[in-house]
Every structure is written in structure tokens, then in C-alpha cells.
Design an enzyme around this catalytic site. Structure first.
Site, PDB file in Angstrom:
ATOM      1  N   ASP A  27       4.606  -2.849 -10.541  1.00  0.00           N
ATOM      2  CA  ASP A  27       3.885  -1.775 -11.233  1.00  0.00           C
ATOM      3  C   ASP A  27       3.815  -2.037 -12.733  1.00  0.00           C
ATOM      4  OD1 ASP A  27       2.471   0.557 -11.398  1.00  0.00           O
ATOM      5  OD2 ASP A  27       4.199   1.891 -11.210  1.00  0.00           O
ATOM      6  N   ASN A  29       0.741  -3.030 -14.500  1.00  0.00           N
ATOM      7  CA  ASN A  29      -0.319  -3.927 -14.989  1.00  0.00           C
ATOM      8  C   ASN A  29      -1.264  -3.208 -15.950  1.00  0.00           C
ATOM      9  OD1 ASN A  29       0.737  -5.737 -13.188  1.00  0.00           O
ATOM     10  ND2 ASN A  29      -0.975  -5.670 -11.749  1.00  0.00           N
ATOM     11  N   GLY A  30      -1.636  -1.988 -15.590  1.00  0.00           N
ATOM     12  CA  GLY A  30      -2.583  -1.225 -16.402  1.00  0.00           C
ATOM     13  C   GLY A  30      -2.010  -0.919 -17.778  1.00  0.00           C
ATOM     14  N   ARG A  31      -0.733  -0.517 -17.809  1.00  0.00           N
ATOM     15  CA  ARG A  31      -0.102  -0.191 -19.096  1.00  0.00           C
ATOM     16  C   ARG A  31       0.092  -1.443 -19.949  1.00  0.00           C
ATOM     17  NH1 ARG A  31       4.497   3.050 -16.338  1.00  0.00           N
ATOM     18  NH2 ARG A  31       3.383   2.202 -14.529  1.00  0.00           N
ATOM     19  N   HIS A  44      -4.082  -6.955 -14.401  1.00  0.00           N
ATOM     20  CA  HIS A  44      -3.962  -7.409 -13.007  1.00  0.00           C
ATOM     21  C   HIS A  44      -3.953  -8.941 -12.944  1.00  0.00           C
ATOM     22  CE1 HIS A  44      -4.139  -3.368 -11.686  1.00  0.00           C
ATOM     23  NE2 HIS A  44      -5.427  -3.169 -11.908  1.00  0.00           N
ATOM     24  N   TRP A  76      -6.849   2.986  -2.918  1.00  0.00           N
ATOM     25  CA  TRP A  76      -8.290   3.045  -2.627  1.00  0.00           C
ATOM     26  C   TRP A  76      -8.969   4.164  -3.408  1.00  0.00           C
ATOM     27  CZ3 TRP A  76     -10.439  -1.030  -0.618  1.00  0.00           C
ATOM     28  CH2 TRP A  76      -9.784  -1.797   0.341  1.00  0.00           C
ATOM     29  N   LEU A 138      10.728 -19.791   2.562  1.00  0.00           N
ATOM     30  CA  LEU A 138      10.622 -18.417   2.053  1.00  0.00           C
ATOM     31  C   LEU A 138       9.549 -17.677   2.835  1.00  0.00           C
ATOM     32  CD1 LEU A 138      11.132 -16.178  -0.152  1.00  0.00           C
ATOM     33  CD2 LEU A 138       9.303 -17.264  -1.478  1.00  0.00           C
ATOM     34  N   ARG A 195      11.629  -1.989  -8.672  1.00  0.00           N
ATOM     35  CA  ARG A 195      10.363  -1.418  -9.146  1.00  0.00           C
ATOM     36  C   ARG A 195      10.285  -1.619 -10.641  1.00  0.00           C
ATOM     37  NH1 ARG A 195       6.636   3.572  -7.396  1.00  0.00           N
ATOM     38  NH2 ARG A 195       5.008   3.215  -8.939  1.00  0.00           N
ATOM     39  N   SER A 203       6.668   5.624  -3.889  1.00  0.00           N
ATOM     40  CA  SER A 203       5.205   5.569  -3.735  1.00  0.00           C
ATOM     41  C   SER A 203       4.747   5.061  -2.348  1.00  0.00           C
ATOM     42  CB  SER A 203       4.584   4.705  -4.851  1.00  0.00           C
ATOM     43  OG  SER A 203       4.866   5.253  -6.119  1.00  0.00           O
ATOM     44  N   GLU A 214      19.407  -1.300  -1.644  1.00  0.00           N
ATOM     45  CA  GLU A 214      19.823  -1.014  -3.024  1.00  0.00           C
ATOM     46  C   GLU A 214      18.579  -0.975  -3.918  1.00  0.00           C
ATOM     47  OE1 GLU A 214      22.851  -0.267  -4.027  1.00  0.00           O
ATOM     48  OE2 GLU A 214      23.610  -0.520  -1.980  1.00  0.00           O
TER      49      GLU A 214
HETATM   50  C1  IPE Z   1       2.483   1.556  -6.316  1.00  0.00           C
HETATM   51  O1  IPE Z   1       2.041   1.670  -7.634  1.00  0.00           O
HETATM   52  C2  IPE Z   1       1.599   0.617  -5.556  1.00  0.00           C
HETATM   53  C3  IPE Z   1       1.657  -0.777  -5.963  1.00  0.00           C
HETATM   54  C4  IPE Z   1       2.431  -1.298  -6.868  1.00  0.00           C
HETATM   55  C5  IPE Z   1       0.760  -1.678  -5.273  1.00  0.00           C
HETATM   56  P1  IPE Z   1       1.120   2.877  -8.112  1.00  0.00           P
HETATM   57  O2  IPE Z   1       0.856   2.646  -9.538  1.00  0.00           O
HETATM   58  O3  IPE Z   1      -0.039   3.007  -7.199  1.00  0.00           O
HETATM   59  O4  IPE Z   1       2.080   4.129  -7.869  1.00  0.00           O
HETATM   60  P2  IPE Z   1       2.079   5.583  -8.522  1.00  0.00           P
HETATM   61  O5  IPE Z   1       0.685   6.112  -8.398  1.00  0.00           O
HETATM   62  O6  IPE Z   1       2.504   5.418  -9.936  1.00  0.00           O
HETATM   63  O7  IPE Z   1       3.097   6.323  -7.718  1.00  0.00           O
HETATM   64  C1  IPE Z   2       0.281  -2.153 -10.395  1.00  0.00           C
HETATM   65  O1  IPE Z   2      -0.133  -1.828 -11.665  1.00  0.00           O
HETATM   66  C2  IPE Z   2      -0.810  -2.804  -9.574  1.00  0.00           C
HETATM   67  C3  IPE Z   2      -1.430  -1.923  -8.565  1.00  0.00           C
HETATM   68  C4  IPE Z   2      -1.014  -0.744  -8.226  1.00  0.00           C
HETATM   69  C5  IPE Z   2      -2.592  -2.437  -7.887  1.00  0.00           C
HETATM   70  P1  IPE Z   2      -0.939  -0.501 -12.001  1.00  0.00           P
HETATM   71  O2  IPE Z   2      -2.393  -0.796 -11.893  1.00  0.00           O
HETATM   72  O3  IPE Z   2      -0.468   0.622 -11.165  1.00  0.00           O
HETATM   73  O4  IPE Z   2      -0.535  -0.299 -13.518  1.00  0.00           O
HETATM   74  P2  IPE Z   2      -0.152   1.068 -14.243  1.00  0.00           P
HETATM   75  O5  IPE Z   2       0.869   1.757 -13.421  1.00  0.00           O
HETATM   76  O6  IPE Z   2      -1.428   1.859 -14.340  1.00  0.00           O
HETATM   77  O7  IPE Z   2       0.362   0.631 -15.574  1.00  0.00           O
HETATM   78 MG    MG Z   3       0.998   2.011 -11.416  1.00  0.00          MG
END
Ligand code: IPE
Ligand code: IPE
Ligand code: MG
Length: 249
Positions: A27, A29-31, A44, A76, A138, A195, A203, A214
Site C-alpha cells: 500500500d 503507491n498513490g501517496r 504504481h 474496481w 519460491l 502492510r 482490507s 503475526e
Molecule cells: C489494499 O489497499 C489493497 C491492495 C494493496 C491491493 P487499499 O489501498 O485498496 O486499501 P484501503 O482502501 O486503504 O483499505
Molecule cells: C497500493 O497503493 C496499490 C493498490 C491498491 C492497487 P494505493 O494505490 O492504494 O496507494 P494509496 O493508498 O492511495 O497511497
Molecule cells: Mg491504498
């Protein structure tokens, strides 16, 4: 009598071995992208580089199973353009990486609802699974279009169908029969779940399979996660006392 000083925390004499199976909610990537004024897709892309690194590191560190959450059933609902970019990136990864995975002795599998994935991507997945099926160093499992509640409901439905057809009795349904109808049949439960990005939630990932896993949460964003971060999470795991509801001396 003066109170005895508390012993300083130490790593247990008999640390948890392994982990054999590490699962990761990748989690942040967007931030990561936002902090740099870049589009989410740039995050991403860098996230895909982290996947390459972590697969290599896991094999080097003797991990047998690595399960990565790449795209959830709920993802989605993201804007169409982001979903399209993610699917494009996945296609690119599958086309480019399979030969390298094979060279590194990686067996590749995908868990999740394939019916929602583009047909050409499903073909690439099947090809990757087939061409790496003999590898044993692996086991890499990518969760795509994956939701754990959906997986559990599907397993319940499969059992109901078998009972209705007279092939099974209700009393035959036990934990093992249930687990064998999940996508993760033949994969042991994770020992360690990591995480990234500071969020502390599951999630909808592997709800059944994480019963005694753990959990390690780190603020590091997924594109910044590398070998050192993986080693740190494993060290934390090894300092834990896994009790499974019992008592240890
Ligand atoms: C969980 O991350 C799904 C993946 C890492 C693929 P999200 O970014 O979708 O989760 P929430 O929305 O913060 O719970
Ligand atoms: C995880 O990063 C990748 C996917 C869920 C596909 P995010 O896209 O959720 O990044 P944030 O949480 O918005 O930073
Ligand atoms: Mg996220």
C-alpha cells in the site's frame, strides 16, 4: 522487600523460526506519487519495481512462499483511468517478468476472481502459471481482483453444492474441507503479514488464512520498500512469541 527490576526486553531464547510464508499488503503507491507531485500511475510503476526487488530478496532470504496483494475486489471502484493503468502495468509485468521469474526458480500463481480480469491478461496469467509450475525455490502468489469475503462465500457455496448433490454430508464439513475450497488450497497460512504505508487494517485480505499470522505494520510506502525493510520485518517477526492460544514458559 525492594521490587526486583524488570528484566529488559530481550529476543526470546528460542525465536520463531522462519517465516516460511510472508504476505504483503502493498500500500501507499498513490501517496508516494502525490508527495512528489506525480500522477498516481507513477507510484504504481515504482511499486512494480518494489515487487521485482522483494521477489528477489525473498528468494535470497530463504522464504518459501510470498503472497502479494496487488489489486482488491474493491479496487474496481477506482476511477476507470487508474484501473486501466493498473491492468496495463500488470500486462507489462507478466509479459516481461516471467522468464526472469523462471530463471530465479519462482513458481507463479494468481488468486482472485479471474472473470473480472481482461481476457488477454488471463491468458498471460495462465501461461505464466504453466511455464513456472515446475519451479520450487519460491512460491509467488499474486492476489488480483481478490476479496477474502468473496473467497469465503464461494467456498461455502461449493460445499453447499456438494452436500445438495449428495456427495458430502454436512458433518463432513470441517476446517480442512473448507480450506481446500479456498484459492489458497496447497499454500500454507502466512506466518507474517506486512502492510506498508501506515494503515493498520486488513482490507479484505486472507481473512481465514491470517487467523494466527503475526502482523507487522510499517510507515514505509510500498515504492520505498526494499531488502532492508523486509529484513527488519522478519527480525520483528522473529522476536514475537507465537502462542496459538496456548501457554509458553
Ligand atoms: C489494499 O489497499 C489493497 C491492495 C494493496 C491491493 P487499499 O489501498 O485498496 O486499501 P484501503 O482502501 O486503504 O483499505
Ligand atoms: C497500493 O497503493 C496499490 C493498490 C491498491 C492497487 P494505493 O494505490 O492504494 O496507494 P494509496 O493508498 O492511495 O497511497
Ligand atoms: Mg491504498
Amino acid at each position: 522487600m525492594a521490587a526486583q527490576p524488570l528484566p529488559s526486553p530481550v529476543v526470546p531464547a528460542d525465536p520463531a523460526p522462519g517465516p516460511l510464508h510472508v504476505a504483503v499488503i502493498m500500500d501507499g503507491n498513490g501517496r508516494w506519487a502525490k508527495a512528489r507531485g506525480l500522477p498516481r500511475t507513477a507510484g504504481h510503476k515504482r511499486g512494480a519495481d518494489s515487487v521485482r526487488r522483494i521477489v528477489k530478496s525473498s528468494a535470497e532470504l530463504g522464504i518459501s512462499y510470498l503472497t502479494l496483494f496487488g489489486f482488491s475486489s474493491e479496487n474496481w471502484t477506482r476511477p476507470e483511468t487508474e484501473v486501466r493503468d493498473l491492468m496495463g502495468l500488470l500486462r507489462f509485468y507478466l509479459e516481461r517478468e516471467v522468464a526472469e521469474l523462471s530463471r530465479e526458480g519462482v513458481r507463479f500463481r494468481v488468486i482472485g476472481d479471474r472473470e473480472r480480469l481482461p481476457a488477454d491478461t488471463v491468458k498471460l496469467i495462465e501461461n505464466a502459471e504453466r511455464s513456472t509450475a515446475h519451479n520450487t525455490r519460491l512460491n509467488l502468489t499474486l492476489a488480483l481482483s481478490y476479496g477474502s469475503r468473496q473467497e469465503i462465500v464461494a467456498a461455502a457455496r461449493k460445499l453447499a453444492v456438494e452436500v445438495a448433490a449428495g456427495r458430502m454430508k454436512p458433518e463432513d464439513i470441517d476446517e480442512d474441507a473448507f480450506a481446500r475450497r479456498l484459492f489458497t488450497d496447497a499454500i500454507p497460512d502466512p506466518d507474517l503479514l506486512i502492510r506498508t504505508s501506515g494503515e493498520q487494517r486488513i482490507s479484505n485480505f486472507l481473512l481465514w488464512q491470517l487467523a494466527y499470522t503475526e502482523l507487522v505494520f510499517t510507515d514505509t510506502l510500498w515504492p520505498d520498500f526494499g531488502h532492508a525493510e523486509l529484513e527488519a520485518a522478519i527480525a520483528t517477526y522473529r522476536s514475537r512469541d507465537r502462542r496459538y492460544g496456548g501457554v509458553t514458559s
